[in-house]
Design a protein around this motif. Structure first.
Motif, mmCIF file in Angstrom:
data_model
loop_
_atom_site.group_PDB
_atom_site.id
_atom_site.type_symbol
_atom_site.label_atom_id
_atom_site.label_comp_id
_atom_site.label_asym_id
_atom_site.label_seq_id
_atom_site.Cartn_x
_atom_site.Cartn_y
_atom_site.Cartn_z
ATOM 1 N N ILE A 200 15.854 29.958 8.040
ATOM 2 C CA ILE A 200 14.940 29.415 7.019
ATOM 3 C C ILE A 200 15.550 28.183 6.361
ATOM 4 O O ILE A 200 14.873 27.165 6.151
ATOM 5 C CB ILE A 200 14.612 30.506 5.985
ATOM 6 N N ASP A 201 16.855 28.240 6.051
ATOM 7 C CA ASP A 201 17.516 27.068 5.470
ATOM 8 C C ASP A 201 17.524 25.900 6.459
ATOM 9 O O ASP A 201 17.325 24.732 6.069
ATOM 10 C CB ASP A 201 18.950 27.427 5.075
ATOM 11 N N GLU A 202 17.751 26.205 7.730
ATOM 12 C CA GLU A 202 17.746 25.138 8.741
ATOM 13 C C GLU A 202 16.369 24.491 8.851
ATOM 14 O O GLU A 202 16.242 23.256 8.912
ATOM 15 C CB GLU A 202 18.172 25.723 10.090
ATOM 16 N N VAL A 203 15.335 25.333 8.848
ATOM 17 C CA VAL A 203 13.970 24.798 8.910
ATOM 18 C C VAL A 203 13.670 23.974 7.664
ATOM 19 O O VAL A 203 13.034 22.904 7.739
ATOM 20 C CB VAL A 203 12.966 25.947 9.079
ATOM 21 N N ARG A 204 14.136 24.456 6.503
ATOM 22 C CA ARG A 204 13.905 23.716 5.258
ATOM 23 C C ARG A 204 14.571 22.342 5.315
ATOM 24 O O ARG A 204 13.980 21.337 4.891
ATOM 25 C CB ARG A 204 14.444 24.526 4.076
ATOM 26 N N ASN A 205 15.785 22.296 5.841
ATOM 27 C CA ASN A 205 16.477 21.007 5.948
ATOM 28 C C ASN A 205 15.763 20.074 6.927
ATOM 29 O O ASN A 205 15.635 18.862 6.680
ATOM 30 C CB ASN A 205 17.917 21.234 6.393
ATOM 31 N N ARG A 206 15.302 20.639 8.043
ATOM 32 C CA ARG A 206 14.571 19.813 9.013
ATOM 33 C C ARG A 206 13.293 19.249 8.409
ATOM 34 O O ARG A 206 12.970 18.067 8.589
ATOM 35 C CB ARG A 206 14.235 20.639 10.254
ATOM 36 N N VAL A 207 12.584 20.108 7.696
ATOM 37 C CA VAL A 207 11.336 19.651 7.070
ATOM 38 C C VAL A 207 11.617 18.575 6.033
ATOM 39 O O VAL A 207 10.899 17.564 5.941
ATOM 40 C CB VAL A 207 10.597 20.847 6.449
ATOM 41 N N ALA A 208 12.681 18.774 5.234
ATOM 42 C CA ALA A 208 13.020 17.770 4.226
ATOM 43 C C ALA A 208 13.408 16.449 4.891
ATOM 44 O O ALA A 208 12.997 15.363 4.439
ATOM 45 C CB ALA A 208 14.168 18.285 3.357
ATOM 46 N N PHE A 209 14.196 16.549 5.983
ATOM 47 C CA PHE A 209 14.581 15.324 6.696
ATOM 48 C C PHE A 209 13.358 14.637 7.291
ATOM 49 O O PHE A 209 13.232 13.400 7.239
ATOM 50 C CB PHE A 209 15.592 15.676 7.797
ATOM 51 N N TYR A 210 12.446 15.429 7.841
ATOM 52 C CA TYR A 210 11.228 14.858 8.420
ATOM 53 C C TYR A 210 10.378 14.178 7.344
ATOM 54 O O TYR A 210 9.894 13.056 7.534
ATOM 55 C CB TYR A 210 10.436 15.958 9.115
ATOM 56 N N GLU A 211 10.223 14.846 6.210
ATOM 57 C CA GLU A 211 9.415 14.252 5.136
ATOM 58 C C GLU A 211 10.074 12.989 4.593
ATOM 59 O O GLU A 211 9.385 12.000 4.286
ATOM 60 C CB GLU A 211 9.215 15.281 4.013
#
Length: 249
Positions: A200-211
Motif C-alpha cells: 500500500i505504501d509503495e502504491v501510494r508513493n507511485r501514485v504521488a510520483f505519477y500525480e
C-alpha cells in the motif's frame, strides 16, 4: 382592686351576722316580756318558732354566701398567681429582648467603627462604547476566527469531495475494465482481501510520483505556451520595427 373588693364583701358579711344576732336577741327578749302579759301562749310559740326558722334560713344563706366568697377568693388568688407568672414571663422576655438588642447594637456599632477606620473603596463603572479600541479589537478577532473557521470547513469539504471523486473513479474503472484485469485484482488483493501495508505504501508513493509528474507536465505545457505567446509577440514587434525602419529609408 380585687383585694379591696374582697374586704368589702367580708365587711358586708360580718355586718349581716351582727344584724342577725341582734335580731335573735331582741326576739328572745320580746318573747320573754310578752309571755306573762299574753293569754294566748300557742300563738306566741308559733311566732317564736317562725322567728327561729327564719333565723336558721338566714344563717344558712349567710354560710352559703361565705362559702361562695371563699371559693371566689380562692379563684381570685389563683388568677392573681397566674397574672403574676405571666407578668414575670413578660418581664423575662422583655429583658431577653433588651439584651439581644444591646448585643446587636454593640455588634453594629463595632462594624460601623471598622468601616469608618477601613479605607474607602472607589466604585468604578464601565461603560460600553462601540468605538473604543478594545471593542474594535474584539470584533476584529471574532471576525477573523469566523473566517478561519469557514476556510477550514471549506478545505475539509474539498478534501472530502476529492476522496469521494477518487473513490468514484476507481469504481468507474472497475465497472469499465474486465473483472479479471490483473491491475484490479492486484489492488483488491493487497487493499481488501490480504491487506499489505508495504505494498500500500509503495502504491501510494507511485501514485504521488505519477500525480507530481502529471502536475509538472501541465506546468511545463503552460510555461511553453506562455513562452510561445511571448515569442510570437516579440516576433510581431520585430516585424513592425523592420517595417518602420524600411519605410524610413
Amino acid at each position: 382592686m380585687k383585694e379591696e373588693l374582697l374586704e368589702a364583701i367580708y365587711g358586708t358579711v360580718e355586718r349581716l351576722e351582727q344584724k342577725v344576732d341582734e335580731l335573735s336577741v331582741s326576739t328572745k327578749n320580746a318573747g320573754a316580756e310578752t309571755v306573762p302579759a299574753s293569754n294566748d301562749i300557742t300563738k306566741l310559740d308559733k311566732s317564736i318558732n317562725a322567728m327561729f326558722i327564719k333565723e336558721e334560713e338566714v344563717r344558712g344563706k349567710i354560710s352559703k354566701l361565705r362559702d361562695a366568697i371563699i371559693v371566689f377568693a380562692d379563684l381570685i388568688k389563683v388568677e392573681l398567681g397566674k397574672n403574676e407568672q405571666r407578668s414575670k414571663f413578660l418581664v423575662d422576655a422583655v429583658k431577653q429582648m433588651r439584651q439581644g438588642n444591646d448585643v446587636f447594637s454593640k455588634t453594629l456599632q463595632d462594624k460601623l467603627e471598622v468601616m469608618n477606620k477601613s479605607p474607602q473603596k472607589k466604585v468604578v463603572t464601565h461603560r460600553f462604547e462601540p468605538t473604543s479600541k478594545n471593542v474594535l479589537l474584539f470584533i476584529g478577532g471574532l471576525a477573523l476566527s469566523l473566517v478561519i473557521s469557514i476556510w477550514g470547513n471549506l478545505t475539509q469539504w474539498r478534501d472530502y469531495q476529492d476522496w469521494e471523486e477518487a473513490d468514484l473513479k476507481y469504481r468507474a474503472l472497475k465497472m469499465v475494465l474486465p473483472s479479471d484485469d490483473p491491475n484490479i485484482r492486484y489492488i483488491e488483493k493487497n487493499f481488501t482481501v490480504c491487506r499489505n501495508e508495504n505494498i500500500i505504501d509503495e502504491v501510494r508513493n507511485r501514485v504521488a510520483f505519477y500525480e507530481d509528474s502529471i502536475l509538472q507536465h501541465y506546468k511545463m505545457v503552460e510555461i511553453a505556451a506562455y513562452k510561445d505567446s511571448v515569442a510570437n509577440r516579440l516576433w510581431e514587434e520585430s516585424k513592425m520595427i523592420k517595417r518602420v525602419i524600411g519605410c524610413s529609408k
